[in-house]
Motif scaffolding. Structure first.
Motif, PDB file in Angstrom:
ATOM      1  N   ALA A 215      30.936 -49.275 -16.951  1.00 17.09           N
ATOM      2  CA  ALA A 215      30.567 -47.941 -16.465  1.00 17.09           C
ATOM      3  C   ALA A 215      31.764 -46.995 -16.529  1.00 17.09           C
ATOM      4  N   ARG A 216      32.927 -47.463 -16.116  1.00 17.67           N
ATOM      5  CA  ARG A 216      34.132 -46.627 -16.160  1.00 17.67           C
ATOM      6  C   ARG A 216      34.480 -46.262 -17.601  1.00 17.67           C
ATOM      7  N   ASN A 217      34.371 -47.238 -18.499  1.00 24.25           N
ATOM      8  CA  ASN A 217      34.723 -47.018 -19.899  1.00 24.25           C
ATOM      9  C   ASN A 217      33.797 -46.001 -20.565  1.00 24.25           C
ATOM     10  N   VAL A 218      32.478 -46.170 -20.382  1.00 26.08           N
ATOM     11  CA  VAL A 218      31.552 -45.244 -21.048  1.00 26.08           C
ATOM     12  C   VAL A 218      31.661 -43.844 -20.456  1.00 26.08           C
ATOM     13  N   LEU A 219      31.953 -43.754 -19.160  1.00 26.15           N
ATOM     14  CA  LEU A 219      32.128 -42.432 -18.545  1.00 26.15           C
ATOM     15  C   LEU A 219      33.372 -41.745 -19.095  1.00 26.15           C
ATOM     16  N   ASN A 220      34.484 -42.481 -19.189  1.00 33.65           N
ATOM     17  CA  ASN A 220      35.721 -41.892 -19.716  1.00 33.65           C
ATOM     18  C   ASN A 220      35.533 -41.414 -21.150  1.00 33.65           C
ATOM     19  N   ARG A 221      34.836 -42.216 -21.956  1.00 34.67           N
ATOM     20  CA  ARG A 221      34.613 -41.830 -23.350  1.00 34.67           C
ATOM     21  C   ARG A 221      33.687 -40.620 -23.449  1.00 34.67           C
ATOM     22  N   PHE A 222      32.675 -40.581 -22.587  1.00 36.53           N
ATOM     23  CA  PHE A 222      31.765 -39.431 -22.572  1.00 36.53           C
ATOM     24  C   PHE A 222      32.496 -38.158 -22.177  1.00 36.53           C
ATOM     25  N   GLU A 223      33.275 -38.219 -21.104  1.00 45.44           N
ATOM     26  CA  GLU A 223      33.963 -37.020 -20.634  1.00 45.44           C
ATOM     27  C   GLU A 223      35.004 -36.547 -21.636  1.00 45.44           C
ATOM     28  N   SER A 224      35.619 -37.491 -22.355  1.00 43.60           N
ATOM     29  CA  SER A 224      36.606 -37.130 -23.364  1.00 43.60           C
ATOM     30  C   SER A 224      35.963 -36.346 -24.511  1.00 43.60           C
ATOM     31  N   ILE A 225      34.830 -36.854 -25.010  1.00 42.44           N
ATOM     32  CA  ILE A 225      34.178 -36.167 -26.119  1.00 42.44           C
ATOM     33  C   ILE A 225      33.550 -34.853 -25.645  1.00 42.44           C
ATOM     34  N   LEU A 226      33.061 -34.811 -24.399  1.00 43.45           N
ATOM     35  CA  LEU A 226      32.485 -33.576 -23.869  1.00 43.45           C
ATOM     36  C   LEU A 226      33.550 -32.481 -23.805  1.00 43.45           C
ATOM     37  N   GLU A 227      34.745 -32.836 -23.333  1.00 49.34           N
ATOM     38  CA  GLU A 227      35.838 -31.867 -23.277  1.00 49.34           C
ATOM     39  C   GLU A 227      36.191 -31.373 -24.678  1.00 49.34           C
ATOM     40  N   ARG A 228      36.176 -32.285 -25.638  1.00 54.01           N
ATOM     41  CA  ARG A 228      36.502 -31.919 -27.020  1.00 54.01           C
ATOM     42  C   ARG A 228      35.453 -30.955 -27.589  1.00 54.01           C
ATOM     43  N   LEU A 229      34.188 -31.252 -27.333  1.00 55.86           N
ATOM     44  CA  LEU A 229      33.112 -30.393 -27.840  1.00 55.86           C
ATOM     45  C   LEU A 229      33.146 -29.020 -27.182  1.00 55.86           C
ATOM     46  N   GLN A 230      33.492 -28.988 -25.899  1.00 60.61           N
ATOM     47  CA  GLN A 230      33.576 -27.708 -25.198  1.00 60.61           C
ATOM     48  C   GLN A 230      34.784 -26.905 -25.668  1.00 60.61           C
ATOM     49  N   ALA A 231      35.913 -27.596 -25.899  1.00 63.43           N
ATOM     50  CA  ALA A 231      37.132 -26.910 -26.324  1.00 63.43           C
ATOM     51  C   ALA A 231      36.991 -26.303 -27.713  1.00 63.43           C
ATOM     52  N   THR A 232      36.215 -26.950 -28.562  1.00 62.45           N
ATOM     53  CA  THR A 232      36.021 -26.448 -29.933  1.00 62.45           C
ATOM     54  C   THR A 232      34.796 -25.546 -30.048  1.00 62.45           C
ATOM     55  N   ASN A 233      34.169 -25.251 -28.906  1.00 60.46           N
ATOM     56  CA  ASN A 233      33.035 -24.325 -28.845  1.00 60.46           C
ATOM     57  C   ASN A 233      31.807 -24.820 -29.615  1.00 60.46           C
ATOM     58  N   VAL A 234      31.722 -26.129 -29.861  1.00 58.06           N
ATOM     59  CA  VAL A 234      30.571 -26.693 -30.565  1.00 58.06           C
ATOM     60  C   VAL A 234      29.303 -26.527 -29.735  1.00 58.06           C
ATOM     61  N   LEU A 235      29.438 -26.597 -28.418  1.00 59.86           N
ATOM     62  CA  LEU A 235      28.285 -26.495 -27.522  1.00 59.86           C
ATOM     63  C   LEU A 235      28.002 -25.062 -27.090  1.00 59.86           C
ATOM     64  N   GLY A 236      28.771 -24.107 -27.575  1.00 65.12           N
ATOM     65  CA  GLY A 236      28.586 -22.733 -27.146  1.00 65.12           C
ATOM     66  C   GLY A 236      29.406 -22.442 -25.898  1.00 65.12           C
ATOM     67  N   GLN A 237      29.304 -21.245 -25.392  1.00 61.55           N
ATOM     68  CA  GLN A 237      30.145 -20.815 -24.278  1.00 61.55           C
ATOM     69  C   GLN A 237      29.424 -20.795 -22.934  1.00 61.55           C
ATOM     70  N   ARG A 238      28.117 -20.904 -22.932  1.00 60.63           N
ATOM     71  CA  ARG A 238      27.417 -20.830 -21.648  1.00 60.63           C
ATOM     72  C   ARG A 238      27.335 -22.205 -20.983  1.00 60.63           C
ATOM     73  N   TYR A 239      27.061 -22.188 -19.682  1.00 62.58           N
ATOM     74  CA  TYR A 239      26.950 -23.440 -18.924  1.00 62.58           C
ATOM     75  C   TYR A 239      25.752 -24.248 -19.401  1.00 62.58           C
ATOM     76  N   LEU A 240      25.950 -25.555 -19.575  1.00 60.88           N
ATOM     77  CA  LEU A 240      24.869 -26.454 -19.960  1.00 60.88           C
ATOM     78  C   LEU A 240      24.742 -27.570 -18.924  1.00 60.88           C
ATOM     79  N   PRO A 241      23.556 -27.776 -18.371  1.00 59.19           N
ATOM     80  CA  PRO A 241      23.367 -28.887 -17.427  1.00 59.19           C
ATOM     81  C   PRO A 241      23.527 -30.230 -18.142  1.00 59.19           C
ATOM     82  N   ILE A 242      24.041 -31.204 -17.422  1.00 60.06           N
ATOM     83  CA  ILE A 242      24.265 -32.539 -17.974  1.00 60.06           C
ATOM     84  C   ILE A 242      23.313 -33.516 -17.296  1.00 60.06           C
ATOM     85  N   TYR A 243      22.605 -34.282 -18.115  1.00 57.13           N
ATOM     86  CA  TYR A 243      21.667 -35.284 -17.605  1.00 57.13           C
ATOM     87  C   TYR A 243      22.069 -36.665 -18.116  1.00 57.13           C
ATOM     88  N   GLY A 244      21.913 -37.660 -17.265  1.00 52.20           N
ATOM     89  CA  GLY A 244      22.076 -39.039 -17.695  1.00 52.20           C
ATOM     90  C   GLY A 244      20.709 -39.603 -18.068  1.00 52.20           C
TER      91      GLY A 244
END
Length: 259
Positions: free
Chosen positions: A66-95
């Motif tokens: 659980a810790r590993n998959v969460l860390n990997r998810f948050e890492s890629i999410l930060e990368r996608l947000q930093a490169t504006n791949v997901l756009g600039q507006r707030y997006l809800p996150i669902y598991g």
């Protein structure tokens, strides 16, 4: 819209996504979720949701997974947000989890501080190792080792009851699934977050989320073989379509009008 691999995560990004889904699959099929759950995930992508799937290899230490998959998810999410791949507006996150993936999302929501608009838990099970891996009893293992998942089923229940912090949840079970434990999870979540838990029973079995639709090519003349092919296609697809529609309905009822 094509799958892309980022740091061990498989990602599917639609144009102008309306939300992010973090998907975790079952104990063994979860090693390649972009293939094993391809139809379901791609159709959720078509509904406007960015899909991030994190493959994992099952071990006895479910907390570490659980810790590993969460860390990997948050890492890629930060990368996608930093490169504006997901756009600039707030997006809800669902598991979104299936089978063991449900337990991992429940552990993530109980052990770590995460922001989630909700979790969708399909075919939850939390069996001890001797039920989850039946042939283990045939192995010559020293009984003093007391092999069990960590946390154990009992410890997992306590963690959820005391610490689970994701308020909105959709629990889905299938009417022909004899290893589903949703009926045990529902009252635990209901007690923690009254009137915030929805439970559905759909037609299908434990493997329904893994289903793949297929195209039946008819000839110029409709034959009895074509009739059989269409009947098989409808039978395999109906439960899968229903699952997808109920997920989309729960995420956002207005989305169904676009499908």
């Amino acid at each position: 819209m094509n799958w892309q691999e980022f740091s061990g995560n498989w990602v599917l990004i639609p144009r102008q996504p309306v939300g992010v889904i973090h998907f975790l699959g079952g104990a063994f099929v979860g090693t390649a979720p972009n293939f094993t759950y391809r139809w379901l995930l791609e159709n959720l992508g078509k509904a406007g949701y960015a899909i991030i799937t994190t493959p994992f290899v099952n071990t006895l230490d479910h907390t570490a997974i659980a810790r590993n998959v969460l860390n990997r998810f948050e890492s890629i999410l930060e990368r996608l947000q930093a490169t504006n791949v997901l756009g600039q507006r707030y997006l809800p996150i669902y598991g979104l989890g299936h089978s063991m993936g449900c337990k991992l999302h429940l552990l993530i929501g109980s052990l770590f501080s995460v922001e989630r608009a909700g979790n969708i838990l399909i075919s939850y099970n939390n069996y001890p190792i001797r039920r989850a891996i039946p042939f283990i009893e045939q192995l010559q293992i020293d009984k003093t080792f007391q092999l069990e998942f960590a946390p154990s089923p009992e410890e997992t229940n306590v963690l959820i009851a005391k610490n689970y912090a994701v308020r909105r949840n959709l629990l889905i079970r299938f009417n022909n699934d004899d290893i589903d434990q949703t009926i045990l999870l529902n009252p635990v979540l209901e007690q923690r977050f009254p009137q915030m838990v929805a439970t559905l029973t759909l037609k299908g079995n434990h493997l329904t989320p893994l289903g793949q639709d297929f195209e039946w090519q008819m000839g110029e003349v409709f034959t009895p073989l074509d009739a059989i092919g269409q009947w098989v296609k409808q039978g395999l697809s109906r439960d899968l379509y229903s699952l997808k529609q109920e997920i989309v309905r729960w995420l956002n009822p207005l989305e169904l009008k676009k499908i």
